[in-house]
Design an enzyme around this catalytic site. Structure first.
Site, PDB file in Angstrom:
ATOM      1  N   GLY A  14       0.827  -1.221   0.000  1.00 21.39           N
ATOM      2  CA  GLY A  14       0.000   0.000   0.000  1.00 21.39           C
ATOM      3  C   GLY A  14       0.851   1.256   0.000  1.00 21.39           C
ATOM      4  O   GLY A  14       0.652   2.158   0.798  1.00 21.39           O
ATOM      5  N   SER A  16       1.236   3.524  -2.519  1.00 21.67           N
ATOM      6  CA  SER A  16       0.955   4.484  -3.597  1.00 21.67           C
ATOM      7  C   SER A  16       0.472   5.843  -3.100  1.00 21.67           C
ATOM      8  O   SER A  16       0.333   6.778  -3.891  1.00 21.67           O
ATOM      9  CB  SER A  16      -0.085   3.896  -4.558  1.00 21.67           C
ATOM     10  OG  SER A  16      -1.330   3.726  -3.901  1.00 21.67           O
ATOM     11  N   ARG A  17       0.206   5.970  -1.824  1.00 19.73           N
ATOM     12  CA  ARG A  17      -0.223   7.271  -1.276  1.00 19.73           C
ATOM     13  C   ARG A  17      -0.255   7.157   0.255  1.00 19.73           C
ATOM     14  O   ARG A  17       0.120   6.129   0.822  1.00 19.73           O
ATOM     15  CB  ARG A  17      -1.615   7.651  -1.800  1.00 19.73           C
ATOM     16  CG  ARG A  17      -2.679   6.644  -1.469  1.00 19.73           C
ATOM     17  CD  ARG A  17      -4.066   7.199  -1.750  1.00 19.73           C
ATOM     18  NE  ARG A  17      -5.052   6.311  -1.180  1.00 19.73           N
ATOM     19  CZ  ARG A  17      -5.649   5.313  -1.826  1.00 19.73           C
ATOM     20  NH1 ARG A  17      -5.355   5.105  -3.104  1.00 19.73           N
ATOM     21  NH2 ARG A  17      -6.533   4.555  -1.222  1.00 19.73           N
ATOM     22  N   VAL A  66      -3.483  -7.304  -1.793  1.00 26.66           N
ATOM     23  CA  VAL A  66      -2.803  -8.076  -0.737  1.00 26.66           C
ATOM     24  C   VAL A  66      -3.677  -9.198  -0.174  1.00 26.66           C
ATOM     25  O   VAL A  66      -3.188 -10.044   0.569  1.00 26.66           O
ATOM     26  CB  VAL A  66      -2.298  -7.179   0.422  1.00 26.66           C
ATOM     27  CG1 VAL A  66      -1.255  -6.196  -0.075  1.00 26.66           C
ATOM     28  CG2 VAL A  66      -3.454  -6.464   1.130  1.00 26.66           C
ATOM     29  N   ASN A  92       1.618  -2.171   5.426  1.00 28.44           N
ATOM     30  CA  ASN A  92       0.854  -0.930   5.608  1.00 28.44           C
ATOM     31  C   ASN A  92      -0.519  -0.955   4.945  1.00 28.44           C
ATOM     32  O   ASN A  92      -1.441  -0.285   5.420  1.00 28.44           O
ATOM     33  CB  ASN A  92       1.687   0.231   5.038  1.00 28.44           C
ATOM     34  CG  ASN A  92       0.843   1.469   4.773  1.00 28.44           C
ATOM     35  OD1 ASN A  92       0.578   2.249   5.672  1.00 28.44           O
ATOM     36  ND2 ASN A  92       0.384   1.640   3.519  1.00 28.44           N
ATOM     37  N   SER A 144      -3.346   0.514  14.367  1.00 29.32           N
ATOM     38  CA  SER A 144      -4.126   1.755  14.536  1.00 29.32           C
ATOM     39  C   SER A 144      -4.428   1.904  16.010  1.00 29.32           C
ATOM     40  O   SER A 144      -4.611   0.901  16.729  1.00 29.32           O
ATOM     41  CB  SER A 144      -5.431   1.673  13.753  1.00 29.32           C
ATOM     42  OG  SER A 144      -6.332   2.682  14.215  1.00 29.32           O
ATOM     43  N   TYR A 157     -12.714  -3.445  11.558  1.00 26.31           N
ATOM     44  CA  TYR A 157     -11.406  -2.777  11.463  1.00 26.31           C
ATOM     45  C   TYR A 157     -10.660  -2.893  12.797  1.00 26.31           C
ATOM     46  O   TYR A 157      -9.481  -3.253  12.842  1.00 26.31           O
ATOM     47  CB  TYR A 157     -11.637  -1.312  11.094  1.00 26.31           C
ATOM     48  CG  TYR A 157     -10.394  -0.472  10.923  1.00 26.31           C
ATOM     49  CD1 TYR A 157      -9.672  -0.486   9.728  1.00 26.31           C
ATOM     50  CD2 TYR A 157      -9.935   0.363  11.951  1.00 26.31           C
ATOM     51  CE1 TYR A 157      -8.544   0.311   9.567  1.00 26.31           C
ATOM     52  CE2 TYR A 157      -8.811   1.155  11.793  1.00 26.31           C
ATOM     53  CZ  TYR A 157      -8.120   1.129  10.595  1.00 26.31           C
ATOM     54  OH  TYR A 157      -6.991   1.912  10.436  1.00 26.31           O
ATOM     55  N   ALA A 159     -11.059  -5.027  15.172  1.00 25.16           N
ATOM     56  CA  ALA A 159     -10.673  -6.418  15.424  1.00 25.16           C
ATOM     57  C   ALA A 159      -9.409  -6.761  14.632  1.00 25.16           C
ATOM     58  O   ALA A 159      -8.466  -7.372  15.166  1.00 25.16           O
ATOM     59  CB  ALA A 159     -11.817  -7.356  15.025  1.00 25.16           C
ATOM     60  N   LYS A 161      -7.087  -4.716  13.509  1.00 21.10           N
ATOM     61  CA  LYS A 161      -5.916  -3.969  13.982  1.00 21.10           C
ATOM     62  C   LYS A 161      -5.431  -4.478  15.337  1.00 21.10           C
ATOM     63  O   LYS A 161      -4.226  -4.490  15.612  1.00 21.10           O
ATOM     64  CB  LYS A 161      -6.236  -2.466  14.029  1.00 21.10           C
ATOM     65  CG  LYS A 161      -6.435  -1.838  12.641  1.00 21.10           C
ATOM     66  CD  LYS A 161      -5.196  -1.991  11.778  1.00 21.10           C
ATOM     67  CE  LYS A 161      -5.295  -1.215  10.470  1.00 21.10           C
ATOM     68  NZ  LYS A 161      -4.093  -1.337   9.641  1.00 21.10           N
TER      69      LYS A 161
HETATM   70  P1  NDP Z   1      -4.851   5.367   2.147  1.00 16.59           P
HETATM   71  O1  NDP Z   1      -6.216   4.958   1.759  1.00 16.59           O
HETATM   72  O2  NDP Z   1      -4.418   6.758   1.934  1.00 16.59           O
HETATM   73  O3  NDP Z   1      -3.769   4.412   1.452  1.00 16.59           O
HETATM   74  C1  NDP Z   1      -3.936   3.023   1.506  1.00 16.59           C
HETATM   75  C2  NDP Z   1      -2.904   2.348   0.649  1.00 16.59           C
HETATM   76  O4  NDP Z   1      -3.120   0.932   0.752  1.00 16.59           O
HETATM   77  C3  NDP Z   1      -3.041   2.700  -0.819  1.00 16.59           C
HETATM   78  O5  NDP Z   1      -1.787   2.620  -1.447  1.00 16.59           O
HETATM   79  C4  NDP Z   1      -3.962   1.601  -1.320  1.00 16.59           C
HETATM   80  O6  NDP Z   1      -3.848   1.380  -2.726  1.00 16.59           O
HETATM   81  C5  NDP Z   1      -3.424   0.404  -0.555  1.00 16.59           C
HETATM   82  N1  NDP Z   1      -4.384  -0.680  -0.464  1.00 16.59           N
HETATM   83  C6  NDP Z   1      -5.622  -0.691   0.076  1.00 16.59           C
HETATM   84  N2  NDP Z   1      -6.186  -1.900  -0.066  1.00 16.59           N
HETATM   85  C7  NDP Z   1      -5.274  -2.675  -0.719  1.00 16.59           C
HETATM   86  C8  NDP Z   1      -5.267  -4.016  -1.164  1.00 16.59           C
HETATM   87  N3  NDP Z   1      -6.310  -4.838  -0.978  1.00 16.59           N
HETATM   88  N4  NDP Z   1      -4.168  -4.466  -1.781  1.00 16.59           N
HETATM   89  C9  NDP Z   1      -3.102  -3.673  -1.993  1.00 16.59           C
HETATM   90  N5  NDP Z   1      -3.046  -2.388  -1.593  1.00 16.59           N
HETATM   91  C10 NDP Z   1      -4.121  -1.899  -0.959  1.00 16.59           C
HETATM   92  O7  NDP Z   1      -4.735   4.947   3.686  1.00 16.59           O
HETATM   93  P2  NDP Z   1      -3.775   5.402   4.884  1.00 16.59           P
HETATM   94  O8  NDP Z   1      -2.473   5.858   4.374  1.00 16.59           O
HETATM   95  O9  NDP Z   1      -4.567   6.257   5.772  1.00 16.59           O
HETATM   96  O10 NDP Z   1      -3.620   4.001   5.629  1.00 16.59           O
HETATM   97  C11 NDP Z   1      -2.439   3.241   5.623  1.00 16.59           C
HETATM   98  C12 NDP Z   1      -2.459   2.340   6.839  1.00 16.59           C
HETATM   99  O11 NDP Z   1      -2.514   3.131   8.018  1.00 16.59           O
HETATM  100  C13 NDP Z   1      -3.668   1.414   6.884  1.00 16.59           C
HETATM  101  O12 NDP Z   1      -3.288   0.149   7.367  1.00 16.59           O
HETATM  102  C14 NDP Z   1      -4.586   2.113   7.894  1.00 16.59           C
HETATM  103  O13 NDP Z   1      -5.450   1.215   8.519  1.00 16.59           O
HETATM  104  C15 NDP Z   1      -3.562   2.694   8.847  1.00 16.59           C
HETATM  105  N6  NDP Z   1      -4.036   3.801   9.659  1.00 16.59           N
HETATM  106  C16 NDP Z   1      -4.521   4.949   9.091  1.00 16.59           C
HETATM  107  C17 NDP Z   1      -4.964   5.994   9.894  1.00 16.59           C
HETATM  108  C18 NDP Z   1      -5.525   7.261   9.341  1.00 16.59           C
HETATM  109  O14 NDP Z   1      -6.074   8.067  10.133  1.00 16.59           O
HETATM  110  N7  NDP Z   1      -5.405   7.536   8.062  1.00 16.59           N
HETATM  111  C19 NDP Z   1      -4.912   5.884  11.354  1.00 16.59           C
HETATM  112  C20 NDP Z   1      -4.397   4.640  11.845  1.00 16.59           C
HETATM  113  C21 NDP Z   1      -3.972   3.650  11.017  1.00 16.59           C
HETATM  114  P3  NDP Z   1      -5.200   1.296  -3.650  1.00 16.59           P
HETATM  115  O15 NDP Z   1      -5.814   2.641  -3.673  1.00 16.59           O
HETATM  116  O16 NDP Z   1      -4.715   0.866  -4.962  1.00 16.59           O
HETATM  117  O17 NDP Z   1      -6.087   0.281  -2.981  1.00 16.59           O
END
Ligand code: NDP
Length: 250
Positions: A14, A16-17, A66, A92, A144, A157, A159, A161
């Site tokens: 994950g 890409s952003r 994933v 991630n 998280s 979610y 559960a 995490k």
């Molecule tokens: P974003 O939605 O900004 O980024 C998520 C990334 O994960 C993207 O690159 C997305 O790519 C990829 N992704 C999602 N699903 C899949 C999949 N099935 N297979 C491969 N890649 C996947 O999320 P965040 O940066 O906010 O989150 C990143 C991590 O941090 C997560 O685990 C989230 O639970 C955790 N987190 C986030 C918080 C927040 O407040 N933002 C707080 C606490 C934890 P694509 O778009 O192609 O699916």
């Protein structure tokens, strides 16, 4: 001056952003080459790959859901073919759609667990044999703070995490002797696409309640990953670090 991750090979799921993208770029700034995946974000992936290359490091972006076992194995094998053995794994990739408990059916629960927890287990299994052979490895799992706090509409979610934190502790105990250090990061509220769906009302209440009165940014989470991946983190084993603006104290 050499970076703290000079010539390390990292794989970020994950990437890409959001938080994963910031970690991938921060690793490159410290000297690591990075492979990362996304599910369906080719534009984000191209931007992160170009930011990595701007630090003079190699970047490989792959499409890989994933939760798809064969795709995960292909992504791993291809990354090792391009980069060599992976030194640092960052689990991630995550999803977090809000849904009341009563409306989450078992298929939705399974999907959440598959993406946010089972994949962490799968990538760790792929990473450990070569890390063990070399006697060095770092696995960093993004959990998280909601694992501790719980949250409305996020039972699946929370559960998943909480499972990530438990898995981190167990793997840390099992793998530390082999030189593989496993730790987690439990961020607080960070503004990314994942958190976009929250209502303005909710955000206003949360901002008021947070001691720091603001949300975090992905680049405020990435330094914790750099710490855990580098020799500065050599005494962290099975920990869950909490960059969260004071939302929860542990
Ligand atoms: P974003 O939605 O900004 O980024 C998520 C990334 O994960 C993207 O690159 C997305 O790519 C990829 N992704 C999602 N699903 C899949 C999949 N099935 N297979 C491969 N890649 C996947 O999320 P965040 O940066 O906010 O989150 C990143 C991590 O941090 C997560 O685990 C989230 O639970 C955790 N987190 C986030 C918080 C927040 O407040 N933002 C707080 C606490 C934890 P694509 O778009 O192609 O699916």
């Amino acid at each position: 001056m050499a970076g703290r991750l000079e010539n390390r090979k990292a794989l970020v799921t994950g990437g890409s952003r959001g938080i994963g993208g910031a970690i991938a770029i921060a690793f490159a700034a410290e000297g690591a080459d990075v492979a990362f995946c996304h599910d369906d974000d080719p534009e984000g992936a191209a931007a992160v790959a170009s930011a990595i290359r701007s630090h003079g490091r190699q970047a490989f972006a792959f499409q890989c859901d994933v939760s798809e076992d064969d795709a995960v194995r292909r992504f791993w094998a291809e990354s090792e073919r391009m980069l060599g053995p992976i030194d640092i794994l960052v689990n991630n990739a995550g999803i977090g759609p809000e849904q009341p408990f009563e409306t989450i059916d078992l298929a939705a629960f399974d999907h959440m667990i598959n993406v946010n927890l089972r994949a962490v287990f799968h990538f760790a299994k792929l990473a450990t044999p070569a890390m063990r052979m070399r006697g060095w490895g770092r696995i960093i799992n993004i959990a998280s703070q909601l694992a501790y706090k719980g949250a409305n509409g996020l039972s699946h979610y929370c559960a998943a995490k909480a499972g990530v934190i438990g898995l981190t502790r167990a793997l840390a105990i099992e793998l530390a002797e082999s030189g593989i250090l496993v730790n987690a990061i439990a961020p607080g509220m960070v503004e990314t696409r994942l958190s976009e769906g929250l209502t303005e009302d909710w955000k206003a209440r949360k901002l008021n309640e947070l001691p720091i009165h603001r949300f975090g940014t992905p680049s405020e989470i990435a330094p914790t990953a750099v710490l855990l991946a580098s020799s500065d983190g050599d005494f962290y084993v099975g920990q869950t670090l909490s960059p969260n603006g004071g939302d929860v104290f542990l």
